[in-house]
Design a protein around this motif. Structure first.
Motif, PDB file in Angstrom:
ATOM      1  N   LEU A  18      23.903   0.601 -23.761  1.00  0.00           N
ATOM      2  CA  LEU A  18      24.432  -0.358 -24.732  1.00  0.00           C
ATOM      3  C   LEU A  18      24.274  -1.752 -24.133  1.00  0.00           C
ATOM      4  N   MET A  19      23.265  -2.427 -24.615  1.00  0.00           N
ATOM      5  CA  MET A  19      23.028  -3.819 -24.199  1.00  0.00           C
ATOM      6  C   MET A  19      22.945  -4.654 -25.457  1.00  0.00           C
ATOM      7  N   LEU A  20      23.614  -5.788 -25.451  1.00  0.00           N
ATOM      8  CA  LEU A  20      23.587  -6.652 -26.630  1.00  0.00           C
ATOM      9  C   LEU A  20      23.226  -8.064 -26.190  1.00  0.00           C
ATOM     10  N   PRO A  21      22.597  -8.854 -27.081  1.00  0.00           N
ATOM     11  CA  PRO A  21      22.236 -10.217 -26.686  1.00  0.00           C
ATOM     12  C   PRO A  21      23.472 -11.097 -26.482  1.00  0.00           C
ATOM     13  N   SER A  62      25.643 -12.505 -29.250  1.00  0.00           N
ATOM     14  CA  SER A  62      26.585 -11.676 -30.014  1.00  0.00           C
ATOM     15  C   SER A  62      27.957 -11.593 -29.345  1.00  0.00           C
ATOM     16  N   ARG A  63      28.095 -12.233 -28.195  1.00  0.00           N
ATOM     17  CA  ARG A  63      29.362 -12.133 -27.467  1.00  0.00           C
ATOM     18  C   ARG A  63      30.507 -12.824 -28.214  1.00  0.00           C
ATOM     19  N   LYS A  64      31.685 -12.427 -27.857  1.00  0.00           N
ATOM     20  CA  LYS A  64      32.926 -13.002 -28.403  1.00  0.00           C
ATOM     21  C   LYS A  64      33.080 -12.738 -29.898  1.00  0.00           C
ATOM     22  N   GLN A  65      32.388 -11.767 -30.414  1.00  0.00           N
ATOM     23  CA  GLN A  65      32.519 -11.468 -31.839  1.00  0.00           C
ATOM     24  C   GLN A  65      32.980 -10.032 -32.072  1.00  0.00           C
ATOM     25  N   GLY A  66      33.302  -9.356 -31.000  1.00  0.00           N
ATOM     26  CA  GLY A  66      33.788  -7.983 -31.136  1.00  0.00           C
ATOM     27  C   GLY A  66      32.725  -7.003 -31.594  1.00  0.00           C
ATOM     28  N   LEU A  67      31.446  -7.382 -31.429  1.00  0.00           N
ATOM     29  CA  LEU A  67      30.355  -6.529 -31.911  1.00  0.00           C
ATOM     30  C   LEU A  67      30.326  -5.187 -31.176  1.00  0.00           C
ATOM     31  N   GLY A  68      30.519  -5.245 -29.863  1.00  0.00           N
ATOM     32  CA  GLY A  68      30.445  -4.030 -29.059  1.00  0.00           C
ATOM     33  C   GLY A  68      31.413  -2.968 -29.532  1.00  0.00           C
ATOM     34  N   LYS A  69      32.655  -3.367 -29.770  1.00  0.00           N
ATOM     35  CA  LYS A  69      33.632  -2.347 -30.155  1.00  0.00           C
ATOM     36  C   LYS A  69      33.383  -1.833 -31.572  1.00  0.00           C
ATOM     37  N   SER A  71      26.971  -4.813 -15.442  1.00  0.00           N
ATOM     38  CA  SER A  71      27.760  -5.995 -15.813  1.00  0.00           C
ATOM     39  C   SER A  71      29.261  -5.717 -15.868  1.00  0.00           C
ATOM     40  N   ALA A 131      35.575  -2.254 -16.702  1.00  0.00           N
ATOM     41  CA  ALA A 131      35.858  -2.298 -18.135  1.00  0.00           C
ATOM     42  C   ALA A 131      36.054  -0.914 -18.761  1.00  0.00           C
ATOM     43  N   TYR A 143      41.724   0.581 -28.910  1.00  0.00           N
ATOM     44  CA  TYR A 143      40.911  -0.445 -28.254  1.00  0.00           C
ATOM     45  C   TYR A 143      39.687  -0.846 -29.084  1.00  0.00           C
TER      46      TYR A 143
END
Lengths: 124, 246
Positions: free
Chosen positions: B106-109, B112-119, B144, B149, B241
């Motif tokens: 799971l790698m995201l650009p 996309s951070r700080k937008q809750g995309l991962g969860k 990372s 985490a 979470y």
């Protein structure tokens, strides 16, 4: 983001974002406290000190959890009924935070809560 | 619930390559992955990832047997680029007569951070795991800051040797007289004395100790983890979470 050996894995910052909310960070600590106390690794006072959580914060966490549990349990009931359940649970948890959390008291209150839950469920 | 070819058609329309063939994908999914709603997952992933993935995007659903295996991959052209790459890979397979999911990548650009995309991505897959009655999620917590985490998420550590290595790092970092080190050691001993070959060390009780998070973020603190989805308490916390309260 691949490690030096080119291994695959889950990037930690993605999970880390979930914990930027201080409430979730506190929740994580409170869960650890509950687990460590239950497993006999620490007593409550030491656990609160090690994890740097105040008694108030921990009591509030327990209260929130109990309310959520009651809410889920009585979900099918009327909104008025849910409110009543929440109020009663909040009242019980208020007792915990007003005094202190000692095992004897927790056991007694636990019994009261079970009885209360039973009463609510059966409309007594 | 039977997976019907129309749902696979939706995946094809969204640009997924089905391997080895559509017919095999339908057959194996119907037989071994009952409950998997491919149309919903495809829609969720498109909504979440489309605007972040640099074209051309490679999307693939791969099935095989034995053992019955289903792999879903979504990756951008520059998927290995540290700042802009997007790469999602999950494999669901049968092990000892139960379904197990592997969170392989799971790698995201960074955009996309700080937008809750991962969860949201984790939640989308979790919904399908519940549909399919997946029993466990396995992952490798390494990249990372992953060592810290994923512990917070409630994943349990499966390999004692990895915990011994992290305990050694803690001993060097926290100092022999530290009260926190004593708790770190007691947590380790308490678990492994009861379960010498245990595969569910509660590493979340380590990471919550102030000072341990930094240690678990170190490069040497990688570990293999598992989430038991049949444990209602752990599942509830996990859902909490990722933003699913129930």
């Amino acid at each position: 983001m691949l490690d030096k050996k080119g291994k695959r894995g889950e990037a930690g910052w993605i999970a880390e974002e979930a914990f930027e909310d201080p409430a979730l960070e506190l929740r994580s600590k409170c869960l650890a406290i509950g687990d460590q106390v239950a497993n006999g690794v620490l007593d409550l006072e030491d656990a609160l000190e090690i994890y740097e959580v105040s008694l108030d914060e921990y009591a509030t966490f327990l209260a929130t959890e109990e309310i959520a549990r009651a809410e889920a349990k009585f979900n099918s009931k009327s909104p008025e009924f849910q409110t009543l359940a929440k109020l009663k649970y909040t009242h019980v948890i208020y007792n915990i935070s007003t005094y202190s959390i000692h095992s004897d008291l927790a056991t007694t209150i636990g019994r009261q809560m079970t009885q209360l839950e039973d009463n609510i469920e059966h409309g007594r | 619930m039977k997976v019907i070819p129309r749902r696979f058609d939706e995946a094809i329309k969204a640009g997924y390559r089905l391997r080895p063939t559509l017919a095999e994908a339908v057959r194996i999914t119907n037989k071994h992955f009952k409950g998997f709603n491919i149309a919903v997952l495809v829609r969720d992933l498109e909504n979440l990832l489309k605007s972040y993935a640099k074209e051309p995007v490679e999307k693939e659903i791969y099935v095989s047997e034995p053992p019955p295996t289903l792999r879903i991959e979504y990756k951008s052209e520059n998927c290995f680029n540290e700042k802009e790459g997007l790469y999602v890979s999950r494999t669901i397979t049968h092990e000892n007569d139960e379904l197990v999911a592997y969170h392989e990548m799971l790698m995201l650009p960074e955009s996309s951070r700080k937008q809750g995309l991962g969860k949201k991505i984790i939640a989308a897959f979790l919904e399908q795991y519940e549909n399919m009655e997946v029993k466990r999620i396995n992952l490798y917590a390494a990249l990372s800051d992953g060592g810290a985490a994923w512990a917070k998420f409630g994943f349990k550590a499966t390999k004692r040797s990895e915990m011994e290595r992290i305990l050694l790092i803690a001993e060097q970092s926290l100092g022999e007289k530290s009260k926190k080190l004593k708790v770190v050691r007691d947590t380790f001993n308490n678990y492994y004395e009861k379960e010498p070959d245990g595969k569910a060390f509660p590493i979340q009780n380590w990471v919550a100790i102030p000072g341990m998070e930094t240690i678990l973020k170190k490069a040497d603190s990688h570990w293999h983890g598992c989430m038991d989805l049949t444990n209602s308490k752990d599942l509830l916390n996990f859902k909490h979470y990722v933003g699913q309260k129930r």
